[in-house]
Design a protein around this motif. Sequence first.
Motif, PDB file in Angstrom:
ATOM      1  N   ASP B  89     -16.234 -26.234  24.765  1.00 40.57           N
ATOM      2  CA  ASP B  89     -15.939 -26.786  23.433  1.00 40.57           C
ATOM      3  C   ASP B  89     -17.032 -27.748  22.990  1.00 40.57           C
ATOM      4  N   VAL B  90     -17.556 -28.497  23.957  1.00 42.57           N
ATOM      5  CA  VAL B  90     -18.632 -29.441  23.626  1.00 42.57           C
ATOM      6  C   VAL B  90     -19.874 -28.666  23.219  1.00 42.57           C
ATOM      7  N   VAL B  91     -20.216 -27.677  24.030  1.00 41.77           N
ATOM      8  CA  VAL B  91     -21.408 -26.876  23.723  1.00 41.77           C
ATOM      9  C   VAL B  91     -21.249 -26.188  22.364  1.00 41.77           C
ATOM     10  N   ARG B  92     -20.033 -25.751  22.067  1.00 43.89           N
ATOM     11  CA  ARG B  92     -19.795 -25.062  20.787  1.00 43.89           C
ATOM     12  C   ARG B  92     -19.658 -26.048  19.619  1.00 43.89           C
ATOM     13  N   HIS B  93     -19.821 -27.326  19.922  1.00 42.32           N
ATOM     14  CA  HIS B  93     -19.751 -28.373  18.905  1.00 42.32           C
ATOM     15  C   HIS B  93     -18.432 -28.301  18.125  1.00 42.32           C
ATOM     16  N   GLU B  94     -17.356 -28.192  18.876  1.00 37.03           N
ATOM     17  CA  GLU B  94     -16.024 -28.127  18.268  1.00 37.03           C
ATOM     18  C   GLU B  94     -15.612 -29.529  17.833  1.00 37.03           C
ATOM     19  N   LEU B  95     -15.937 -29.882  16.602  1.00 42.11           N
ATOM     20  CA  LEU B  95     -15.626 -31.237  16.147  1.00 42.11           C
ATOM     21  C   LEU B  95     -14.119 -31.490  16.071  1.00 42.11           C
ATOM     22  N   ALA B  96     -13.353 -30.404  15.969  1.00 44.80           N
ATOM     23  CA  ALA B  96     -11.893 -30.575  15.906  1.00 44.80           C
ATOM     24  C   ALA B  96     -11.361 -31.207  17.190  1.00 44.80           C
ATOM     25  N   MET B  97     -12.176 -31.165  18.256  1.00 40.26           N
ATOM     26  CA  MET B  97     -11.702 -31.746  19.512  1.00 40.26           C
ATOM     27  C   MET B  97     -11.520 -33.261  19.405  1.00 40.26           C
ATOM     28  N   ILE B  98     -12.156 -33.871  18.425  1.00 39.69           N
ATOM     29  CA  ILE B  98     -11.982 -35.331  18.271  1.00 39.69           C
ATOM     30  C   ILE B  98     -10.525 -35.627  17.940  1.00 39.69           C
ATOM     31  N   ASP B  99     -10.036 -35.052  16.834  1.00 40.56           N
ATOM     32  CA  ASP B  99      -8.650 -35.322  16.438  1.00 40.56           C
ATOM     33  C   ASP B  99      -7.674 -34.786  17.484  1.00 40.56           C
ATOM     34  N   ARG B 100      -8.030 -33.631  18.046  1.00 41.97           N
ATOM     35  CA  ARG B 100      -7.132 -33.042  19.043  1.00 41.97           C
ATOM     36  C   ARG B 100      -6.996 -33.983  20.245  1.00 41.97           C
ATOM     37  N   SER B 101      -8.110 -34.537  20.691  1.00 41.70           N
ATOM     38  CA  SER B 101      -8.074 -35.439  21.847  1.00 41.70           C
ATOM     39  C   SER B 101      -7.293 -36.705  21.518  1.00 41.70           C
ATOM     40  N   VAL B 102      -7.543 -37.254  20.325  1.00 35.46           N
ATOM     41  CA  VAL B 102      -6.820 -38.470  19.932  1.00 35.46           C
ATOM     42  C   VAL B 102      -5.328 -38.178  19.885  1.00 35.46           C
ATOM     43  N   ASP B 103      -4.951 -37.042  19.300  1.00 32.97           N
ATOM     44  CA  ASP B 103      -3.523 -36.706  19.166  1.00 32.97           C
ATOM     45  C   ASP B 103      -2.864 -36.543  20.533  1.00 32.97           C
ATOM     46  N   VAL B 104      -3.540 -35.808  21.411  1.00 35.23           N
ATOM     47  CA  VAL B 104      -2.941 -35.543  22.728  1.00 35.23           C
ATOM     48  C   VAL B 104      -2.749 -36.850  23.484  1.00 35.23           C
ATOM     49  N   LEU B 105      -3.771 -37.684  23.463  1.00 35.68           N
ATOM     50  CA  LEU B 105      -3.675 -38.951  24.199  1.00 35.68           C
ATOM     51  C   LEU B 105      -2.638 -39.873  23.574  1.00 35.68           C
ATOM     52  N   SER B 106      -2.612 -39.925  22.239  1.00 40.22           N
ATOM     53  CA  SER B 106      -1.652 -40.792  21.559  1.00 40.22           C
ATOM     54  C   SER B 106      -0.227 -40.344  21.868  1.00 40.22           C
ATOM     55  N   LEU B 107      -0.022 -39.042  21.840  1.00 43.06           N
ATOM     56  CA  LEU B 107       1.318 -38.515  22.100  1.00 43.06           C
ATOM     57  C   LEU B 107       1.778 -38.857  23.509  1.00 43.06           C
ATOM     58  N   GLN B 108       0.857 -38.734  24.458  1.00 43.41           N
ATOM     59  CA  GLN B 108       1.202 -39.096  25.844  1.00 43.41           C
ATOM     60  C   GLN B 108       1.569 -40.564  25.938  1.00 43.41           C
ATOM     61  N   MET B 109       0.779 -41.390  25.253  1.00 34.20           N
ATOM     62  CA  MET B 109       1.044 -42.833  25.291  1.00 34.20           C
ATOM     63  C   MET B 109       2.384 -43.151  24.635  1.00 34.20           C
ATOM     64  N   GLN B 110       2.662 -42.491  23.505  1.00 31.10           N
ATOM     65  CA  GLN B 110       3.921 -42.740  22.803  1.00 31.10           C
ATOM     66  C   GLN B 110       5.101 -42.358  23.687  1.00 31.10           C
ATOM     67  N   LYS B 111       4.961 -41.213  24.332  1.00 25.64           N
ATOM     68  CA  LYS B 111       6.061 -40.728  25.169  1.00 25.64           C
ATOM     69  C   LYS B 111       6.317 -41.701  26.313  1.00 25.64           C
ATOM     70  N   GLN B 112       5.231 -42.121  26.961  1.00 21.66           N
ATOM     71  CA  GLN B 112       5.384 -43.042  28.080  1.00 21.66           C
ATOM     72  C   GLN B 112       5.958 -44.366  27.620  1.00 21.66           C
ATOM     73  N   PHE B 113       5.517 -44.804  26.432  1.00 21.69           N
ATOM     74  CA  PHE B 113       6.009 -46.081  25.925  1.00 21.69           C
ATOM     75  C   PHE B 113       7.510 -46.004  25.656  1.00 21.69           C
TER      76      PHE B 113
END
Lengths: 639, 217
Positions: B89-113
């Motif tokens: 994904d990095v090599v393919r310059h998938e810029l959508a991975m920025i929001d995707r990564s933020v969302d996945v991490l935020s969701l995990q944090m929200q769930k744990q919280f």
Amino acid sequence: MRVLLAIGINDYDHENPLTGAEGDAERVFKALMRPEIGDYDTDRSRLLLSPTVAAVRATLQEVLFAYGPIDTFTFFFAGHGAVEAGSFYMLPKDSPPRGLSIGALSLADLFRAINEAAPTQSNIIIDACQAGGLIADLGVLLKPDLIGNSGTPGVTLVATAAQDQAASETGAGGLGTNALLDVIEGRDVLNETAAAFDLVEIGRRVSTRLRAEANQTPVVWGLNLYGPPRFCRNLRAGSDTSRPLHEVLHAWPAGSDVQIRERFNDLWRVYASVNDDWMPRRFANVVDRLLASLAADAQAQAAVVERLAAACLERARLSNDAFRPAQVGATLVACLLPYLTAGPVAQQAAALIEEIGGGLLAAGHEMSAALDVDRYALLTRDGAGISDLFLLPLRLANILGWLAAATMIFPEGADRHEEAVFVFGGLTDRIVEHYSTSILAISEVQAAPFAIALSQAMALGLAGQAEVLTSALFADLMARKAHMAADDIPPASLFAFLDARAKGDYSAVQSFVARPEELTPVVLLAGARLGLDDVFDASLWEIDGHAFNIYLTEAWAQFGAEQMTEGQNLMWTIGETVFVLKDLDPASAMPVPAPPDQITRLVVVLAALTYPDRTPWFLLTGPAEIDAQDKRKAALVAY
Amino acid sequence: MSSSQLQASPETPAQRRTYFAFEAYAAAIQEAFVTRVREEAEAFVTSILPPENVQRFHHGGGWQHPGNDDVQGSGMVEHIAEHETPLEDVVRHELAMIDRSVDVLSLQMQKQFMQMLFGTVGKAAESAGNSIDASGLSPLELFIAGLETVEISANPDFSVRWPQFVGGGDMAGRVDAALRAASKEDLARIEAIQAAKAKVAIERERERQARFKHYGA
């Protein structure tokens, strides 16, 4: 006054005995005491065989402090070494198993003694187990209370055997000492021109040999810029091999010591930064000031740069970055731009350029081997995936640009030309094959490396690869409406820029978008040379209104300066002055200057790679050099 | 000098070799990314807990409330979120991975919280006997049982601080619907409980203030 203290210890009260350490010390002592080699003072020099710690300390006290000032002090130790609580110790005969801080000689103690005695130049050679462990000490020893404060003399250290390595004895003595003596006694020829050597130069040769022959990783450390090289005479230089060293030293051009002494703190600081917090401009600022103060003495300038290069390039090898030695060399050689009209400086520049070329090829080979194992070897790891969305396109531009420079450093006819073409061509192929989706116009700092890479690819018959690269850049320029980061974008804003690029909304980072910029004209000029007019012309309307520029200068002496002042900014705007590729013709506005000679041309290219806010436009605006024949095939056969 | 002297040395540092690593840039981008995830997490916490109820400590370890036996001591709870980015994904310059990564991490944090928050509240309620057995209760009965069990506080001006009810799954919606459909008798019963609770809360606040020498003087 030249003082030598050589210590060799075979007999140990509490450690395993050694067999060759005393012999090593004796051989080194004997060689360096010869007038035509080391010319050390017989009255004040000492050889200690298996001494106690008290005897070592007493002798140090005597040779360093009992008589007058010392010009050169050389300390040699062969025996057991140990690292305890982060400090390196040399173990005399009676060193106890515990309590080394009392019962052994620490490197820090030795540095303190040297600092107090203040010889003009000190050389420390250690051939001991775990000698690599002193690397940690050296970071501490750079503190001003130990070394590096005003008036501190030069200190050079060579330690063979790494922290976890034994010093490797053979029947004929330690490998490190053998390699050292081979150079000192002229069996291993370093060069046939220098009248005398510094320990750094010898240490670098010893280091290269031990890495290759014994898989050892020696430490070569230190900065000596004062006076002539004075560790020992080069027996291979000149016809009179019996001429004492002191006569050779008297012939050295004096005059630079005062200027160096005034800047020694800064020089130590930038020397320490070479393998760690590398900032070319900060390094160059210190060197620029030093060279300016020596402007009246080209010999002194050349000598200082030669020795600075020897020390800094060796230190750069400690960096994780395979390209760091070449980067450091390029920064240094760019500092010589204002003085290249002087013969000695030009000669030194040429030698340094060749060394930079060697460093680039070594890095290229290494990178190539890494890609054989892992096709993602060019990516940052350690959880930094997001950052590579910005940095990978920059990295690819740099790799291509710097390796293309190696093909210029070794032009057709040069010994390593085929190798350079092979490395550049091979890596260009792999990047085109595996990384073409990251060939993107993301920052204006890519202008110089792509200008160099694309022009060289065309010149070497890699037109197919050049076309793929140019087309990828052009497609991205159109897709992003030529929005790219300015060269001075603060690192803290890079993520916001990436986010803007993802969303196609740059309103939050407008002040960090480059405008005008120099990457677009690189792509358009390369496209025109490759005959891509029809394809590119059909899409140019997509960046209607976009402005770009070309900075032309013939003040090559300024080309490494932070800001150039004597050139012209030529501006064009798509839809105003450029509608199709052929509208972009810098030569119609003014003659495009080219450097007057090959050395200046190479230094300018290296300066552009080092400070990528300047572009060597002469590469893309002169007569088209497109070779229809892929020169790699010939290179492959020859290499 | 010979060019062979300038060979790179892969074995010198133990770490993996790099090629134009731009460490400072990489660190800055990573830091900005982490800041974005943190801001998302903080925004979520703020949506659950009023900012004035959020306390920040400089040091970790345990918590005690000397003199207040009703409050349970607890330790530091670490919330860890991980997200793997495919290298391709990095090599393919998938810029959508920025929001995707933020969302996945935020969701995990929200769930744990949320798990941590309700786990902590649940444990405290259990140990104080402030829990109710919801089995067999209708949503309205559950609400009333909760209201009868919960302890209400009053502000220094004797206005009553009514608690916020948070329900998991569709429970909140079902309770809300049940309250809208409640009979007059049930509503009267709720009002009576509230009045009694308010009276107790106000009296408790009055007693608390009386422990000062000259409260409000």
